[in-house]
Design an enzyme around this catalytic site. Structure first.
Site, PDB file in Angstrom:
ATOM      1  N   GLU A 128      -6.781  -5.731   3.890  1.00  0.00           N
ATOM      2  CA  GLU A 128      -7.790  -5.526   4.937  1.00  0.00           C
ATOM      3  C   GLU A 128      -9.048  -6.305   4.587  1.00  0.00           C
ATOM      4  O   GLU A 128      -9.479  -6.229   3.445  1.00  0.00           O
ATOM      5  CB  GLU A 128      -8.136  -4.035   5.086  1.00  0.00           C
ATOM      6  N   MET A 270      -7.999   1.780  -0.685  1.00  0.00           N
ATOM      7  CA  MET A 270      -7.414   1.193   0.525  1.00  0.00           C
ATOM      8  C   MET A 270      -6.196   1.989   0.965  1.00  0.00           C
ATOM      9  O   MET A 270      -5.313   2.290   0.165  1.00  0.00           O
ATOM     10  CB  MET A 270      -7.043  -0.272   0.230  1.00  0.00           C
ATOM     11  N   GLU A 271      -6.150   2.246   2.275  1.00  0.00           N
ATOM     12  CA  GLU A 271      -5.187   3.188   2.848  1.00  0.00           C
ATOM     13  C   GLU A 271      -3.841   2.589   3.201  1.00  0.00           C
ATOM     14  O   GLU A 271      -3.178   3.063   4.139  1.00  0.00           O
ATOM     15  CB  GLU A 271      -5.813   3.804   4.111  1.00  0.00           C
ATOM     16  N   ASN A 272      -3.342   1.558   2.502  1.00  0.00           N
ATOM     17  CA  ASN A 272      -2.048   0.950   2.822  1.00  0.00           C
ATOM     18  C   ASN A 272      -0.985   2.026   3.059  1.00  0.00           C
ATOM     19  O   ASN A 272      -0.919   3.010   2.327  1.00  0.00           O
ATOM     20  CB  ASN A 272      -1.584   0.073   1.658  1.00  0.00           C
ATOM     21  N   HIS A 304     -10.209  10.726   2.272  1.00  0.00           N
ATOM     22  CA  HIS A 304     -10.487   9.685   3.276  1.00  0.00           C
ATOM     23  C   HIS A 304      -9.264   8.777   3.465  1.00  0.00           C
ATOM     24  O   HIS A 304      -8.818   8.552   4.588  1.00  0.00           O
ATOM     25  CB  HIS A 304     -11.710   8.873   2.828  1.00  0.00           C
ATOM     26  N   GLU A 305      -8.739   8.285   2.360  1.00  0.00           N
ATOM     27  CA  GLU A 305      -7.600   7.358   2.474  1.00  0.00           C
ATOM     28  C   GLU A 305      -6.383   8.084   3.032  1.00  0.00           C
ATOM     29  O   GLU A 305      -5.649   7.547   3.854  1.00  0.00           O
ATOM     30  CB  GLU A 305      -7.267   6.715   1.122  1.00  0.00           C
ATOM     31  N   GLU A 327     -12.778   3.977  10.986  1.00  0.00           N
ATOM     32  CA  GLU A 327     -13.669   4.318   9.874  1.00  0.00           C
ATOM     33  C   GLU A 327     -14.652   5.439  10.216  1.00  0.00           C
ATOM     34  O   GLU A 327     -14.842   6.361   9.430  1.00  0.00           O
ATOM     35  CB  GLU A 327     -14.398   3.071   9.363  1.00  0.00           C
TER      36      GLU A 327
HETATM   37  N1  B3K Z   1     -10.273   0.478   4.847  1.00  0.00           N
HETATM   38  C1  B3K Z   1     -10.776   0.169   3.529  1.00  0.00           C
HETATM   39  C2  B3K Z   1     -11.909  -0.808   3.548  1.00  0.00           C
HETATM   40  C3  B3K Z   1     -11.484  -2.221   3.550  1.00  0.00           C
HETATM   41  C4  B3K Z   1     -12.665  -3.117   3.316  1.00  0.00           C
HETATM   42  C5  B3K Z   1     -12.317  -4.538   3.479  1.00  0.00           C
HETATM   43  N2  B3K Z   1     -13.424  -5.414   3.214  1.00  0.00           N
HETATM   44  C6  B3K Z   1     -11.186   1.396   2.802  1.00  0.00           C
HETATM   45  C7  B3K Z   1     -11.573   2.538   3.647  1.00  0.00           C
HETATM   46  O1  B3K Z   1     -12.536   2.516   4.376  1.00  0.00           O
HETATM   47  O2  B3K Z   1     -10.877   3.504   3.614  1.00  0.00           O
HETATM   48 ZN    ZN Z   2     -11.802   4.103   5.617  1.00  0.00          ZN
END
Ligand code: B3K
Ligand code: ZN
Length: 877
Positions: A128, A270-272, A304-305, A327
């Protein structure tokens, strides 16, 4: 930046993709010199596109070394496609086609921490927002969702663990000591949610039974030395999974959920899909090495993730202008979770302090942008406090306006209606409208208009009529590109506080109501009020606005003691402190003698002596507005005067209330075993706040801190004592010894050493820059690790405002140099460091010119990355 100017991307230019990707098959062959990525895309033309003859244009980047391209199994001649540093174009495809590309990449040389890169001994990814194009040619946009199958091949001895999204479907041995694992993710997802990890990792395992009775395997992968730091992350994960079922009806969908901790990471986590990648600082925790604040941070980030699995993954963003869709909503969800797990009022106060200090500053500065921006150069610059925190406030306002039950029905509708889709913020608001029957047309302005609205309120009491009249006037300052604003819908939760507490506001006996201010001027008359009350406005901070009400000191003291709303009790104390500090800052700047306010001392005394109060709340109320917040609120920032005024007030409070601070310190010196629960955290916070004041009085403070440092069984008390000693002019020798002992004890604990760096970087005594520069040569520091940069350089530039803003300009020069060193190595980390320089218009001379010149030098740098260019150029306007 002299070459081609970076392009601006506009929301109004959005077009659906001419192609869809039904299936994505990836093979990663991880080698010592390069990694070979073979990508097979099952493509079909998108019937919704009006460009049915369009060429296929796949995103790429300059690090991709293209080896071959084939269509439906037929290799293409080089002159039948076009490949440049940003894309691969293939003309003339049929309605369905299978395109296979083969590229070589060099993750071992990748310092940007985007795409595939190495962190210490392992490979990991961050895709992301647009990192997947650094891995292979692809339609790297969130509205292209595909079913991924990923085969990872690597040396078995060095990389025994091979992970990707979804479920492992095949594994096996290969020649030459190599092995492979193939992963399949049944859920369609955009490329930004792709993840891959390879390394020697140990694993902590647990399981979770979902509300429908399915067993989910939970795994946290770490380096072996960190196995004793996973319990809290695992517990937080299980709490999050249960909470999302109960609060939002959201059940986890895969059979496995994995978290991997990596040392080198640009942000928290990061929420992969099914394979979250975490910064070690956001998942590892152990009382011996982790502070209370970090325990709570881990809990919040894990949640959050995890919550993104629905708000972000199952329902994702159509384009990056919709970032707050996932977000803002997910921050709102994680703040509700943290409030439920701990103290709701404390959490709200922390969130609002953060918002007011940092988001309000962003909203009032040159980078001000709407929660839904309409243009950007570099999307990574828009992972901002506005998109995240103000976006969360907007979701909170919707809930306040609709009520909790309707809001929940609205979120159910949103998830059901859009499951598996990539949608817009508009669709989120629409689901709320459809559920509630309410027209949110005007409310939508919160997403489109930037700037922090101001709400001026005045009141009068008419004893004869027994009425209270409240007059509201809203306005919003001009922001870049938006000279004029339309009125917002501002939900104002309010009450009236009489002599002995809240007064009933209506015949139902309600003591607070939500009043909606939607016009520029509006009046509310409340009847049947028998005494002149003090209005308690914007309870729980019901809208992200700047409230202006001319409270007298007596009224604020009355609210501090009697308001039923905990947030407003705290806020009244803050206003009291703020007004005094504002006056003393002016006095200090004009070199007039400073005089303490005896009423503030009395108010603090009541807080310290009332044992019935919640210690966490008392701790928060004893903390004066921070220097950063005073900077935000000042029209012109006199950093030295702000620092001196604040120190003066702290000193006066410490002198006047020595006995009370000592009693509180002793009362909350906890004997029980450490637990990171709300009750203990509150008590430690109060104890260490008291210690901070006691340090200012006499040698006794120094002795208490030294004793606490030596005897602490947890990192919260240890680090607090160290910080007290380091900042105390009368404890130079003790501080030196403590720093050495600390280093000796924790030299192998990277995260603890980061704290050690940060404590020193924020030491506000003179000579700070020299100390920071010396620490840059310490083995605990490295310019290749984002956490260390944030601790030392960020700790100095953001956490040591008086020294960073030294009028000799040395702080700005230092920061400029570091940004220039870092910008091409790690654009995202360098871009984050720019923030303090963007505030130059708020500083007097000579600071203002020095900051501006530093920005200009940065803007003129040859080959500047667009992340930095965008911020420099916008700040200089
Ligand atoms: N979604 C990611 C943030 C990615 C940032 C990229 N520059 C973490 C989060 O907000 O959960
Ligand atoms: Zn997030």
């Amino acid at each position: 930046m002299k070459d081609a100017l970076p392009q601006t991307i506009y929301l109004k230019d959005y077009k659906v993709s001419p192609f869809e990707i039904e299936k994505t098959e990836l093979v990663f062959d991880l080698g010592e010199h390069h990694t070979r990525v073979t990508t097979t895309l099952s493509l079909l033309r998108n019937t919704l596109s009006d460009e049915q003859n369009a060429d296929l244009v796949l995103h790429g980047s300059k690090g991709l070394d293209l080896q071959s391209v084939s269509v439906d199994g037929q290799p293409l001649e080089e002159d039948t496609y076009n490949c440049d540093s940003e894309s691969l174009t293939i003309p003339g495809l049929a309605d369905r086609a299978v395109v296979t590309t083969e590229v070589l990449i060099k993750p071992q040389d990748n310092t940007t921490m985007m795409g595939l890169y190495r962190s210490r001994t392992m490979y990991c990814t961050q895709c992301e927002a647009e990192g997947f194009r650094d891995i292979t040619y692809y339609l790297d946009r969130p509205d292209v969702m595909s079913e991924f199958t990923t085969k990872v091949i690597a040396d078995k001895a060095q990389y025994p663990v091979l992970l990707s999204n979804g479920n492992a479907i095949e594994r096996g041995q290969l020649d030459g000591g190599r092995h492979f694992v193939t992963w399949h993710d049944p859920f369609k997802k955009p490329a930004y949610l792709f993840a891959l990890v390879a390394g020697t990792l140990s694993c902590v395992e647990d399981s979770f039974t979902t509300m429908s009775g399915r067993q989910v395997a939970l795994q946290i992968f770490v380096e072996e030395k960190d196995l004793d730091k996973c319990d809290h992350g695992m517990l937080s994960l299980k709490h999050s999974m249960r909470w999302d079922e109960e609060a939002y009806g959201r059940e986890y969908d895969l059979d496995i959920f994995m978290i991997v901790a990596v040392d080198d990471f640009n942000m928290g986590a990061m929420e992969n899909k099914g394979l979250n990648i975490f910064n070690t600082s956001a998942v590892l925790a152990n009382p011996k090495t982790t502070t209370d604040a970090s325990f709570q941070r881990v809990e919040a980030i894990v949640a959050h993730e995890y919550f993104h699995n629905w708000s972000g993954n199952r329902v994702t963003c159509r384009d990056w202008f919709q970032l707050s869709l996932k977000e803002g909503f997910t921050v709102y969800r994680d703040s509700q979770f943290s409030a439920d797990m701990n103290s709701a009022t404390v959490k709200r106060i922390e969130d609002v302090s953060y918002l007011r200090t940092h988001q309000f500053a962003e909203d009032g500065g040159p980078m001000s942008h709407p929660v839904q921006p309409d243009a950007y150069m570099e999307i990574n610059n828009f992972y901002t406090l506005t998109v995240y925190e103000k976006g969360a406030e907007i979701v909170g306002m919707i809930r306040t306006l609709l009520g909790p039950d309707t809001f929940r029905k609205g979120s159910d509708l949103y998830f059901d209606r859009h499951d598996g889709q990539a949608v817009t913020i508009e669709e989120f608001v629409k689901a709320m409208e459809d559920t509630s029957g309410r027209d949110l047309t005007q409310f939508r302005r919160w997403y489109k208009q930037s700037g922090t609205p101001q709400l001026a309120v005045s009141s009068r009491y008419d004893a004869a009529d027994r009425t209270v009249t409240l007059d509201f006037a809203q306005s919003c300052p001009a922001t870049p590109g938006q000279p004029q604003k339309q009125p917002f819908v501002i939900p104002v939760k309010l009450g009236l506080v009489g002599e002995s507490g809240d007064l009933p506001l209506n015949s139902n006996g309600d003591t607070d109501i939500v009043y909606e201010v939607s016009q520029t001027h509006q009046q509310l008359v409340i009847e049947n009020i028998d005494e002149a009350p003090v209005p308690s406005l914007l309870r729980e901070f019901s809208a992200p606005v700047k409230l202006d009400y001319a409270y007298s000191k007596d009224q604020l003291i009355h609210l501090m003691a009697n308001d039923s709303d905990g947030f407003n009790r705290w806020d009244a104390g803050q206003k009291l402190g703020f007004e005094l500090l504002e006056k003393l800052t002016a006095d200090s700047h004009q070199q007039r003698p400073l005089q303490m306010d005896s009423q503030l001392i009395e108010a603090y005394k009541s807080l310290l002596t009332d044992a019935s109060l919640d210690p966490a709340m008392v701790a928060l109320m004893l903390q004066l507005p921070s220097e950063a917040q005073l900077h935000e609120e000042a029209t012109l920032i006199h950093a030295e005067a702000i620092h001196s005024a604040r120190l003066f007030v702290r000193q006066a409070l410490a002198d006047a209330l020595r006995e009370q601070f000592l009693a509180v310190y002793q009362r909350h010196n906890i004997e029980q075993d450490y637990a990171p629960d709300a009750s203990q955290i509150g008590r430690r916070s109060l104890k260490n706040t008291a210690l901070g004041y006691l340090m200012l009085v006499d040698q006794m403070g120094v002795e208490l801190a030294s004793k606490q440092f030596a005897g602490a069984d947890n990192m919260t008390d240890k680090a607090a004592a160290l910080s007290c000693l380091v900042n105390c002019p009368a404890a130079a020798q003790q501080a030196k010894t403590a720093l050495q002992q600390f280093e000796q004890q924790y030299r192998d604990e990277a995260l603890v050493m980061n704290l050690w760096l940060q404590i020193q970087a924020s030491n506000s005594q003179s000579g700070a820059l020299e100390r920071v520069e010396a620490l840059e040569n310490h083995p605990a520091f490295s310019l290749s690790n984002p956490n260390k940069i944030r601790s030392l350089i960020g700790g100095f530039c953001n956490g040591n405002l008086v020294n960073f803003n030294n009028p000799d300009g040395s702080g700005y020069e230092f920061l400029k140099q570091r940004i220039l060193t870092l910008h091409s190595r790690n654009p995202q980390v360098a871009a984050r460091l720019m923030t303090p320089l963007t505030r130059w218009k708020k500083f007097p001379e000579p600071n203002s010119s020095q900051m501006r010149e530093a920005l200009q030098v940065i803007a003129d740098e040859q080959g500047l990355v667009k992340d930095i260019y965008e911020i420099a150029i916008k700040s200089l306007q």
